[in-house]
Enzyme design. Structure first.
Site, mmCIF file in Angstrom:
data_model
loop_
_atom_site.group_PDB
_atom_site.id
_atom_site.type_symbol
_atom_site.label_atom_id
_atom_site.label_comp_id
_atom_site.label_asym_id
_atom_site.label_seq_id
_atom_site.Cartn_x
_atom_site.Cartn_y
_atom_site.Cartn_z
ATOM 1 N N ARG A 242 0.860 -1.177 0.000
ATOM 2 C CA ARG A 242 0.000 0.000 0.000
ATOM 3 C C ARG A 242 0.898 1.229 0.000
ATOM 4 O O ARG A 242 1.920 1.271 0.687
ATOM 5 C CB ARG A 242 -0.931 0.004 1.221
ATOM 6 C CG ARG A 242 -2.076 -0.988 1.121
ATOM 7 C CD ARG A 242 -3.084 -0.570 0.050
ATOM 8 N NE ARG A 242 -4.152 -1.559 -0.148
ATOM 9 C CZ ARG A 242 -4.149 -2.465 -1.114
ATOM 10 N NH1 ARG A 242 -3.135 -2.528 -1.965
ATOM 11 N NH2 ARG A 242 -5.160 -3.301 -1.242
ATOM 12 N N GLU A 271 -2.121 7.999 -4.168
ATOM 13 C CA GLU A 271 -2.560 7.442 -5.445
ATOM 14 C C GLU A 271 -3.875 8.083 -5.899
ATOM 15 O O GLU A 271 -4.790 8.244 -5.095
ATOM 16 C CB GLU A 271 -2.733 5.929 -5.255
ATOM 17 C CG GLU A 271 -2.848 5.139 -6.533
ATOM 18 C CD GLU A 271 -2.739 3.631 -6.281
ATOM 19 O OE1 GLU A 271 -3.565 2.900 -6.847
ATOM 20 O OE2 GLU A 271 -1.848 3.199 -5.530
ATOM 21 N N HIS A 289 -0.545 0.495 -10.537
ATOM 22 C CA HIS A 289 -1.305 -0.423 -9.687
ATOM 23 C C HIS A 289 -1.797 -1.634 -10.501
ATOM 24 O O HIS A 289 -2.991 -1.909 -10.606
ATOM 25 C CB HIS A 289 -2.489 0.289 -9.034
ATOM 26 C CG HIS A 289 -2.917 -0.359 -7.748
ATOM 27 N ND1 HIS A 289 -3.389 0.354 -6.663
ATOM 28 C CD2 HIS A 289 -2.964 -1.671 -7.360
ATOM 29 C CE1 HIS A 289 -3.709 -0.472 -5.682
ATOM 30 N NE2 HIS A 289 -3.449 -1.706 -6.086
#
Length: 324
Positions: A242, A271, A289
């Site tokens: 993460r 993000e 991602h």
């Protein structure tokens, strides 16, 4: 009573068809102009199908009138699980089905950074390659290098198996920054092939430090300026976990000062934005991602998400329930 699903994402097949067959589906494009809090508190829906960019905090969950939240992701840091439990709202995620795909991306980043593949591809695309030279983009061998795995769950173990096949020495810290002893019985087939160390040793001894921890209060900025300073000067940092696990601004500073060989990222602190300066660094490999982005994996995730949602709406056992 017909199950009512609020589908806040474009759920791939077979998940979308499964929901449609199980009840009435309202898509996000049908509720434009209404925010998540209004929708979840309306009483019009039994289950919300969502992804990591829909946030369910304690305030929202205290007012929500839902049976469940089906998260189209293995992570669930977008949901306050304890608050959901207090409100009697079930939460489901998608573990197991994306393990291999995410581990592949981690290995891709390891190889891409150590062999300077991004710099090489840019050179080719820009027409700057003028022929073989003995000093052209010389990288680092992974065979014989020490891979440190921060976190040793399903994905961390899958990365370990892949790295061992490439001749890497694998060390791990199962729950950094805390410590927990892992028995050979728990390690199973990896017993005797990997070595457990404390977080501090992992940071200092890894040639490649790869992150595989959930995002919690304890792991927020797990890799900060202090940790970066304690890493080997020639080390590589990989993050497929993460984004907020890494202080990206501190990383940019460390890379600019030449204190790391490079870094590879598939997730970002803010993000989809990257920290200023990160994208301009030639020794950084950045992906959008892509951890679970294979057709088979995304389909399996969609199916499990739909199964979770249908179970929540009908009172059946939830296949992949998350608890606090």
């Amino acid at each position: 009573m017909t199950a009512r699903f609020l589908q806040m994402i474009d759920l791939p097949e077979p998940g979308a068809s499964m929901l449609a067959e199980a009840g009435h589906v309202t898509r996000a494009d049908e509720v434009v102009g209404r925010d998540l809090a209004e929708l979840t508190c309306s009483g019009d829906y039994d289950v919300v199908v969502c992804a990591l960019d829909q946030r369910f905090d304690a305030e929202l969950l205290a007012e929500a009138k839902l049976a469940g939240i089906a998260n189209y992701a293995v992570g669930y840091n977008n949901i306050d699980i304890a608050a959901a439990e207090r409100a009697g709202i079930l939460v489901g995620n998608t573990p197991d089905v994306l393990t291999g795909a995410t581990a592949d991306i981690a290995l891709l980043l390891i190889l891409g950074v150590t062999r300077r593949a991004v710099e090489g591809e840019a050179m080719m695309r820009e027409g700057r390659f003028t022929g073989w030279r003995s000093d052209l983009l010389v990288g680092k061998d992974v065979a014989g290098a020490t891979l440190g795995l921060a976190g040793f769950g399903r994905i961390g173990r899958a990365v370990a198996e892949r790295a061992l096949a490439f001749g890497m020495e694998v060390i791990f810290a199962p729950r950094p920054p805390a410590h927990r002893e892992v028995s050979d019985e728990e390690l199973g087939a990896l017993a005797g092939r990997v070595r457990q160390v404390r977080w501090e040793e992992l940071v200092e001894h890894s040639d490649v430090l790869s992150l595989h921890v959930p995002l919690t209060d304890a792991t927020h900025h797990l890799v900060d300026a202090d940790v970066l300073a304690r890493m080997k000067d020639d080390a590589v940092l990989i993050n497929t976990a993460r984004g907020p696990v890494v202080d990206e601004s501190a990383l940019v500073t460390a890379l600019r000062e030449g204190r790391l060989f490079g870094a590879g990222f598939d997730v970002y602190e803010h993000e989809p934005a990257m920290a200023p300066g990160l994208a301009e660094l030639p020794n950084v490999m950045v992906l959008p991602h892509l951890g679970s982005a294979t057709r088979d994996t995304r389909a399996a995730m969609a199916e499990l998400t739909a199964r979770n949602a249908i179970a929540m709406a009908t009172g059946a056992p939830v296949p992949a329930r998350v608890t606090a």
